[in-house]
Design a protein around this motif. Structure first.
Motif, mmCIF file in Angstrom:
data_model
loop_
_atom_site.group_PDB
_atom_site.id
_atom_site.type_symbol
_atom_site.label_atom_id
_atom_site.label_comp_id
_atom_site.label_asym_id
_atom_site.label_seq_id
_atom_site.Cartn_x
_atom_site.Cartn_y
_atom_site.Cartn_z
ATOM 1 N N GLY A 28 66.172 28.781 59.209
ATOM 2 C CA GLY A 28 66.917 29.561 58.240
ATOM 3 C C GLY A 28 66.294 29.488 56.859
ATOM 4 O O GLY A 28 65.308 28.772 56.634
ATOM 5 N N PRO A 29 66.833 30.242 55.893
ATOM 6 C CA PRO A 29 66.279 30.245 54.536
ATOM 7 C C PRO A 29 66.426 28.911 53.817
ATOM 8 O O PRO A 29 65.702 28.628 52.870
ATOM 9 C CB PRO A 29 67.073 31.350 53.831
ATOM 10 C CG PRO A 29 68.351 31.460 54.604
ATOM 11 C CD PRO A 29 67.989 31.154 56.034
ATOM 12 N N ALA A 30 67.374 28.089 54.251
ATOM 13 C CA ALA A 30 67.529 26.721 53.745
ATOM 14 C C ALA A 30 68.215 25.912 54.835
ATOM 15 O O ALA A 30 69.047 26.431 55.581
ATOM 16 C CB ALA A 30 68.346 26.690 52.451
ATOM 17 N N VAL A 31 67.853 24.642 54.937
ATOM 18 C CA VAL A 31 68.379 23.780 55.994
ATOM 19 C C VAL A 31 68.911 22.504 55.360
ATOM 20 O O VAL A 31 68.222 21.872 54.536
ATOM 21 C CB VAL A 31 67.289 23.432 57.022
ATOM 22 C CG1 VAL A 31 67.861 22.551 58.129
ATOM 23 C CG2 VAL A 31 66.682 24.697 57.618
ATOM 24 N N LEU A 32 70.117 22.129 55.733
ATOM 25 C CA LEU A 32 70.703 20.893 55.231
ATOM 26 C C LEU A 32 69.956 19.707 55.841
ATOM 27 O O LEU A 32 69.825 19.608 57.062
ATOM 28 C CB LEU A 32 72.180 20.837 55.594
ATOM 29 C CG LEU A 32 73.030 19.784 54.876
ATOM 30 C CD1 LEU A 32 73.038 20.018 53.373
ATOM 31 C CD2 LEU A 32 74.453 19.807 55.426
ATOM 32 N N VAL A 33 69.456 18.808 54.957
ATOM 33 C CA VAL A 33 68.658 17.675 55.430
ATOM 34 C C VAL A 33 69.141 16.383 54.794
ATOM 35 O O VAL A 33 69.718 16.367 53.703
ATOM 36 C CB VAL A 33 67.150 17.857 55.120
ATOM 37 C CG1 VAL A 33 66.587 19.071 55.831
ATOM 38 C CG2 VAL A 33 66.904 17.953 53.615
ATOM 39 N N ASP A 34 68.880 15.298 55.507
ATOM 40 C CA ASP A 34 69.075 13.945 54.985
ATOM 41 C C ASP A 34 67.761 13.538 54.335
ATOM 42 O O ASP A 34 66.727 13.437 55.006
ATOM 43 C CB ASP A 34 69.448 13.004 56.137
ATOM 44 C CG ASP A 34 69.679 11.560 55.682
ATOM 45 O OD1 ASP A 34 69.180 11.191 54.603
ATOM 46 O OD2 ASP A 34 70.323 10.814 56.419
ATOM 47 N N MET A 35 67.797 13.293 53.023
ATOM 48 C CA MET A 35 66.592 12.974 52.259
ATOM 49 C C MET A 35 66.366 11.466 52.143
ATOM 50 O O MET A 35 65.763 11.004 51.175
ATOM 51 C CB MET A 35 66.687 13.587 50.855
ATOM 52 C CG MET A 35 66.867 15.088 50.850
ATOM 53 S SD MET A 35 67.006 15.779 49.171
ATOM 54 C CE MET A 35 68.591 15.127 48.647
ATOM 55 N N ALA A 36 66.849 10.718 53.113
ATOM 56 C CA ALA A 36 66.768 9.249 53.144
ATOM 57 C C ALA A 36 68.020 8.656 52.517
ATOM 58 O O ALA A 36 68.548 9.167 51.530
ATOM 59 C CB ALA A 36 65.519 8.713 52.442
ATOM 60 N N GLY A 37 68.498 7.604 53.124
ATOM 61 C CA GLY A 37 69.641 6.889 52.580
ATOM 62 C C GLY A 37 70.950 7.631 52.646
ATOM 63 O O GLY A 37 71.891 7.302 51.924
ATOM 64 N N GLY A 38 71.029 8.641 53.494
ATOM 65 C CA GLY A 38 72.273 9.384 53.627
ATOM 66 C C GLY A 38 72.526 10.387 52.523
ATOM 67 O O GLY A 38 73.604 10.991 52.467
ATOM 68 N N VAL A 39 71.565 10.607 51.632
ATOM 69 C CA VAL A 39 71.696 11.597 50.567
ATOM 70 C C VAL A 39 71.230 12.946 51.121
ATOM 71 O O VAL A 39 70.096 13.067 51.602
ATOM 72 C CB VAL A 39 70.861 11.214 49.333
ATOM 73 C CG1 VAL A 39 71.016 12.271 48.240
ATOM 74 C CG2 VAL A 39 71.281 9.846 48.819
ATOM 75 N N THR A 40 72.099 13.944 51.071
ATOM 76 C CA THR A 40 71.783 15.234 51.670
ATOM 77 C C THR A 40 71.451 16.286 50.623
ATOM 78 O O THR A 40 71.882 16.206 49.469
ATOM 79 C CB THR A 40 72.943 15.741 52.542
ATOM 80 O OG1 THR A 40 74.139 15.786 51.758
ATOM 81 C CG2 THR A 40 73.157 14.828 53.738
ATOM 82 N N GLY A 41 70.676 17.263 51.052
ATOM 83 C CA GLY A 41 70.302 18.388 50.199
ATOM 84 C C GLY A 41 69.769 19.504 51.065
ATOM 85 O O GLY A 41 69.739 19.408 52.299
ATOM 86 N N TRP A 42 69.326 20.569 50.426
ATOM 87 C CA TRP A 42 68.837 21.747 51.145
ATOM 88 C C TRP A 42 67.319 21.806 51.103
ATOM 89 O O TRP A 42 66.733 21.875 50.020
ATOM 90 C CB TRP A 42 69.415 23.017 50.542
ATOM 91 C CG TRP A 42 70.891 23.145 50.711
ATOM 92 C CD1 TRP A 42 71.859 22.758 49.829
ATOM 93 C CD2 TRP A 42 71.574 23.690 51.849
ATOM 94 N NE1 TRP A 42 73.101 23.034 50.344
ATOM 95 C CE2 TRP A 42 72.961 23.605 51.581
ATOM 96 C CE3 TRP A 42 71.149 24.242 53.066
ATOM 97 C CZ2 TRP A 42 73.924 24.053 52.477
ATOM 98 C CZ3 TRP A 42 72.105 24.684 53.960
ATOM 99 C CH2 TRP A 42 73.475 24.590 53.671
ATOM 100 N N SER A 43 66.684 21.782 52.265
ATOM 101 C CA SER A 43 65.233 21.964 52.352
ATOM 102 C C SER A 43 64.921 23.444 52.460
ATOM 103 O O SER A 43 65.497 24.159 53.290
ATOM 104 C CB SER A 43 64.677 21.225 53.573
ATOM 105 O OG SER A 43 63.320 21.566 53.787
ATOM 106 N N VAL A 44 63.989 23.900 51.625
ATOM 107 C CA VAL A 44 63.590 25.310 51.618
ATOM 108 C C VAL A 44 62.100 25.381 51.893
ATOM 109 O O VAL A 44 61.294 24.825 51.140
ATOM 110 C CB VAL A 44 63.913 25.975 50.265
ATOM 111 C CG1 VAL A 44 63.535 27.450 50.283
ATOM 112 C CG2 VAL A 44 65.390 25.805 49.922
#
Length: 417
Positions: A28-44
């Motif tokens: 998809g145009p953005a994917v919800l990801v775990d950026m280490a340590g349980g902190v989430t954000g959108w990977s584009v």
């Protein structure tokens, strides 16, 4: 964040970073990801979306203004990305704050083409000295070219610019490299960030006591709205200058050496005058971008990307500028290293207001260091197969963690080297 979505966990070791990016692009145009340590954000990872968000006023780089979890103190001081977020410099500013507080009026001319070209003799002298040092090493043993050359070229260049005294340089290299890891041990991220800030604070103390003709001294003298820059911003700006000026170029040089040694036909084109060193550098920027996911940006308001993806105000955004270079629709046979291609598309220097100001310095260093290296050691070869080289354990930085080479190559049948 949108409810009902399970975040994809980014591999903090970067073991298959290109395979991971290829997968995320399909989701998809953005994917919800775990950026280490349980902190989430959108990977584009799609180029059109990356470009749009990088230039969109609805997107900020200021966590204090636009990331509620950060402003509320909910993010651990030992989070793997703390060194990228907890810095107060122009790159992490937004809107009027970016326009008023940034120091582009000081730094801009220092990285202009004329100023960078004036540094050519200094870089040539540095490269010659480093190659002499390499030539003095035992010829029968492999050499870690990353440690002995591809790190030192950009590190010494940017530390000369910043006036870092010799006794601080090894320490500065260590702390800058340490924060690239996205798989730190417990307590390590916090310690690395503190060590990096302490190193820059010591540099500032030295320059206050012994000013010189360098960027650190000029930063100390810089006046903004009637006063000097606060120490926190001075420290953060030096982290930006020395960090970005060292690691990204180190990885570019290392990856270009690996690609050329793994593709001798491409190296042969350069040696035969049928291609330029600039072509090899540009192809390496496309195919092995030094900077992968760029942390972080934040939605100032809700952003509807279509396909049912809505980035909510306050959500972190992780733009993957590197992905464009391998996007199949943009570069034919995108996973093939080809210095003769004419359809090269990449975003390795970023996009928008935060486009990399050091582009001319990067090209100068690469186009001096690489031909000098291969001219001095024409039998240069990898000491292990390219496929066995281990990457930096990171989803931010991209390059070999160690680069073992044989400087003099394998003897021919006559025993000559």
């Amino acid at each position: 964040m949108e409810h009902g979505q399970c975040p994809y966990r980014l591999d903090p070791t970067g073991a298959d970073i290109w395979g991971e990016i290829a997968y995320l692009r399909t989701q998809g145009p953005a994917v919800l990801v775990d950026m280490a340590g349980g902190v989430t954000g959108w990977s584009v990872t799609r180029r059109d979306v990356v470009r749009m968000l990088a230039a969109d006023p609805r997107v900020s780089r200021d966590p204090w203004q636009h990331w509620p979890a950060w402003a509320a103190g909910e993010i651990s001081e030992d989070w793997a990305l703390i060194s990228w977020i907890g810095v107060d410099h122009t790159l992490n500013a937004y809107g009027d704050k970016h326009r008023n507080v940034n120091i582009q009026t000081l730094l801009g001319p220092k990285f202009g083409r004329r100023a960078i070209e004036a540094r050519r003799p200094h870089v040539e002298k540095l490269v010659a000295r480093l190659l002499d040092d390499l030539a003095g090493l035992p010829s029968e043993q492999p050499v870690d070219l990353r440690k002995q050359f591809t790190t030192l070229v950009p590190a010494e260049t940017v530390m000369d610019l910043c006036g870092v005294p010799p006794h601080l340089r090894p320490r500065a290299r260590r702390v800058v490299h340490a924060v690239q890891k996205t798989n730190p041990a417990p307590g390590e991220a916090k310690e690395n960030f503190a060590a990096m800030r302490a190193c820059m604070a010591d540099l500032i103390a030295v320059k206050r006591a012994h000013p010189g003709d360098d960027l650190t001294t000029e930063l100390l003298r810089f006046r903004h709205e009637g006063g000097g820059l606060p120490d926190s911003e001075l420290i953060s700006t030096l982290i930006l200058l020395i960090g970005a000026g060292t690691e990204t170029v180190t990885n570019l040089l290392s990856s270009t050496v690996v690609s050329l040694l793994a593709h001798p036909d491409q190296l042969g084109l350069i040696r035969a005058g049928q291609a330029r060193w600039r072509d090899a550098v540009d192809e390496s920027l496309r195919m092995q971008s030094s900077f992968m996911h760029a942390p972080l940006r934040y939605a100032v308001q809700d952003i509807d990307l279509g396909d049912g993806v809505i980035i909510r105000a306050g959500d972190p955004i992780l733009l993957c500028f590197a992905a464009a270079g391998r996007e199949p629709a943009l570069n034919e046979d995108a996973d093939r290293f080809d210095i003769t291609r004419g359809d090269r598309v990449h975003l390795s220097f970023g996009h928008g207001v935060h486009f990399c100001k050091g582009i001319d310095l990067v090209h100068l260093e690469a186009e001096i260091a690489l031909p000098a290296l291969f001219d001095r050691f024409p039998r240069l070869e990898l000491a292990v197969p390219a496929g066995e080289l281990q990457p930096i354990p990171s989803f931010i930085a991209n390059g070999p963690a160690v680069l073992p080479v044989n400087l003099h190559g394998t003897p021919d049948r006559g025993g000559r080297r």
